[in-house]
Design an enzyme around this catalytic site. Structure first.
Site, PDB file in Angstrom:
ATOM      1  N   SER A 136       5.447  30.682  47.260  1.00 27.27           N
ATOM      2  CA  SER A 136       4.887  29.386  47.616  1.00 27.27           C
ATOM      3  C   SER A 136       3.533  29.466  48.317  1.00 27.27           C
ATOM      4  O   SER A 136       2.876  28.443  48.524  1.00 27.27           O
ATOM      5  CB  SER A 136       5.863  28.637  48.529  1.00 27.27           C
ATOM      6  OG  SER A 136       6.032  29.320  49.763  1.00 27.27           O
ATOM      7  N   SER A 139       7.455  34.714  49.059  1.00 24.85           N
ATOM      8  CA  SER A 139       6.341  33.771  48.947  1.00 24.85           C
ATOM      9  C   SER A 139       4.970  34.333  49.269  1.00 24.85           C
ATOM     10  O   SER A 139       3.971  33.663  49.030  1.00 24.85           O
ATOM     11  CB  SER A 139       6.601  32.538  49.824  1.00 24.85           C
ATOM     12  OG  SER A 139       7.590  31.729  49.250  1.00 24.85           O
ATOM     13  N   LYS A 156      -2.219  28.708  55.193  1.00 27.05           N
ATOM     14  CA  LYS A 156      -1.218  28.006  54.392  1.00 27.05           C
ATOM     15  C   LYS A 156      -0.828  26.692  55.059  1.00 27.05           C
ATOM     16  O   LYS A 156      -0.575  26.642  56.265  1.00 27.05           O
ATOM     17  CB  LYS A 156       0.009  28.902  54.206  1.00 27.05           C
ATOM     18  CG  LYS A 156       1.068  28.328  53.263  1.00 27.05           C
ATOM     19  CD  LYS A 156       2.216  29.308  53.103  1.00 27.05           C
ATOM     20  CE  LYS A 156       3.280  28.813  52.132  1.00 27.05           C
ATOM     21  NZ  LYS A 156       4.397  29.770  51.976  1.00 27.05           N
TER      22      LYS A 156
END
Length: 464
Positions: free
Chosen positions: A150, A174, A75
């Protein structure tokens, strides 16, 4: 595409080369990333060179570790030394950290290859997959729909078989939100289980961890990535057991409580039906004593809103005051709202958080696990922050209104996983959330491994 454990075994036995596996991943990324927007930067040449080195080392009898030669996505919120970390923001396109985050150090030390940085929403602020940097993340099961966020790119990349696994982070859901929407497994561990760094203004909510296709892959990665680090004052002591080994042990008798909703939130009929069917299988096939009733907790939405908006808004607002025009309008509005909060508001929210966490922890005096739907809504359009039917509000976390089952366990610090439990009539995956008492990730993983054996899902793949 093999999973993590399968890939590591095949490389170790010489059944597949790391170079071949990395090449397959790069081909999948090339084929599907233009549609799905899972990756930002992809390190084609460096990843292949790393893979060739891993193959040479293996042939000479050397091993970098349990993940020798296995490619991963990371990420784009995690600090990666020498690799651009945009944090999903137009304001950080030139940001190249000098140091690795602890989770990155440990991933590299285990022998993994970082193949690229996966997409995230701006500074990870929202539960959708809206992004002006990467393009909106799109669900592999239906690209018109959101993947959730996210950790959007990480979930997409695993579900679409671009990589065996990826790293994500979870400050309010997330990893679990996109995990549920994309049909993969994701565990938010107890606060501090995997150390986080650099410091975050929402450190009391933020967790780091893997996103995988299987429970056993997740357990292996937590075994490798957990443990204290001096840079994170909240980091927990080293575990005293292998969670991968726990997954292979028979499930003991457990007290499981099923709450079909939280805070009287309406749940989509198809989600409710899939979850109910899964609960019936659990009751009939696993050694559990099941109780079922909605919990009478009051929603701590305002508490979460204040802590999230205050932490993110004040910290980033000071640094980005001259760049608000470059920000996602929703994040800019969060920063503006944060300026209206004061110290008394923030301290009151901390007190309310403690009271809510106490309620959650008290439940586990009488039960071993809590299960709920992961989300009450199905994926919506990829260019939206919230579902089409959500009434607009003035909160800094409007996304938290459609994710009311995930972020409460960031407030309480409990381990919480999403596990696929079925599909809608339209072929969209549905997630079941499994919550354990603090520090009892082993219980959650062992239960989820038993559920995975009962209701396997990895044979189902999106039709890309």
């Amino acid at each position: 595409m093999p999973d993590v454990i399968g890939a590591a075994q095949q490389i170790r036995r010489g059944e597949i080369s790391s170079e071949k596996l990395v090449g397959n991943c790069l081909q999948q990324i090339k084929s599907h990333n233009p549609t799905l927007n899972a990756f930002g930067d992809v390190y084609d040449e460096q990843a292949l060179e790393d893979a060739k080195n891993c193959d040479r080392e293996r042939q000479s009898g050397k091993s970098r570790g349990p993940l020798h030669g296995v490619p991963f996505g990371v990420k784009d919120l995690f600090s990666t030394a020498g690799l651009r970390t945009t944090k999903g923001s137009l304001t950080s396109l030139d940001n190249v950290p000098e140091s690795d985050a602890p989770i990155i150090e440990r991933l590299r030390a285990a022998g993994a290859i970082i193949i690229g940085k996966t997409a995230t929403t701006e500074f990870g602020w929202t539960g959708s997959s809206y992004s002006r940097v990467f393009g909106h993340g799109r669900n592999p099961w239906n690209p018109a729909l959101t993947s959730g966020g996210s950790s959007s790119g990480s979930a997409i990349s695993v579900a679409a078989r671009m990589v065996p696994a990826a790293l994500g982070s979870d400050g309010g859901g997330s990893v679990r939100i996109p995990g549920a929407f994309c049909g993969i497994f994701a565990l938010k561990a107890s606060l501090g289980r995997i150390p986080t760094w650099p410091w975050s203004a929402t450190e009391m909510l933020s967790h780091a961890g893997p996103m995988t296709r299987t429970v056993r892959d997740s357990a292996l990665l937590f075994d490798l990535l957990s443990g204290p680090d001096a840079r994170d004052h909240q980091a927990l002591p080293a575990k005293n057991e292998s969670w991968l080994a726990r997954c292979d042990q028979p499930l003991p008798a457990l007290r499981v409580h099923y709450s079909p909703t939280l805070f009287n939130t309406p749940v989509d009929d198809q989600i409710a039906r899939c979850v109910e069917q899964a609960v019936e299988q659990i009751a009939h096939s696993l050694p559990v004593t099941l109780t079922a009733r909605p919990l009478d907790w009051s929603s701590p939405f305002e508490t979460f809103d204040t802590l999230w908006s205050g932490g993110r808004g004040v910290a980033y607002g000071a640094a980005l005051q001259q760049q608000l025009d470059q920000l996602d309008p929703g994040f800019a509005a969060l920063i503006e709202r944060a300026q209206r909060l004061n110290l008394a508001d923030y301290l009151a929210a901390q007190k309310q958080r403690a009271a809510f966490a106490g309620q959650v922890h008290a439940l586990f005096d009488s039960v071993d696990l809590l299960i709920t739907p992961t989300l009450p809504v199905l994926p919506f359009a990829a260019d939206r922050h919230v579902p089409e039917n959500q009434v607009p509000g003035d909160s800094g976390v409007e996304w938290a209104r459609w994710t009311p089952f995930t972020w409460p366990f960031n407030l309480s610090g409990n381990p919480a996983a999403t596990i696929p439990c079925g599909f809608t009539q339209q072929g969209l995956p549905v997630g079941l959330q499994v919550i354990g008492r603090r520090y009892a990730e082993g219980d959650v993983l062992q239960f989820c491994a038993a559920l995975e054996a009962l209701m396997p899902w990895d044979q189902h793949q999106p039709s890309l």
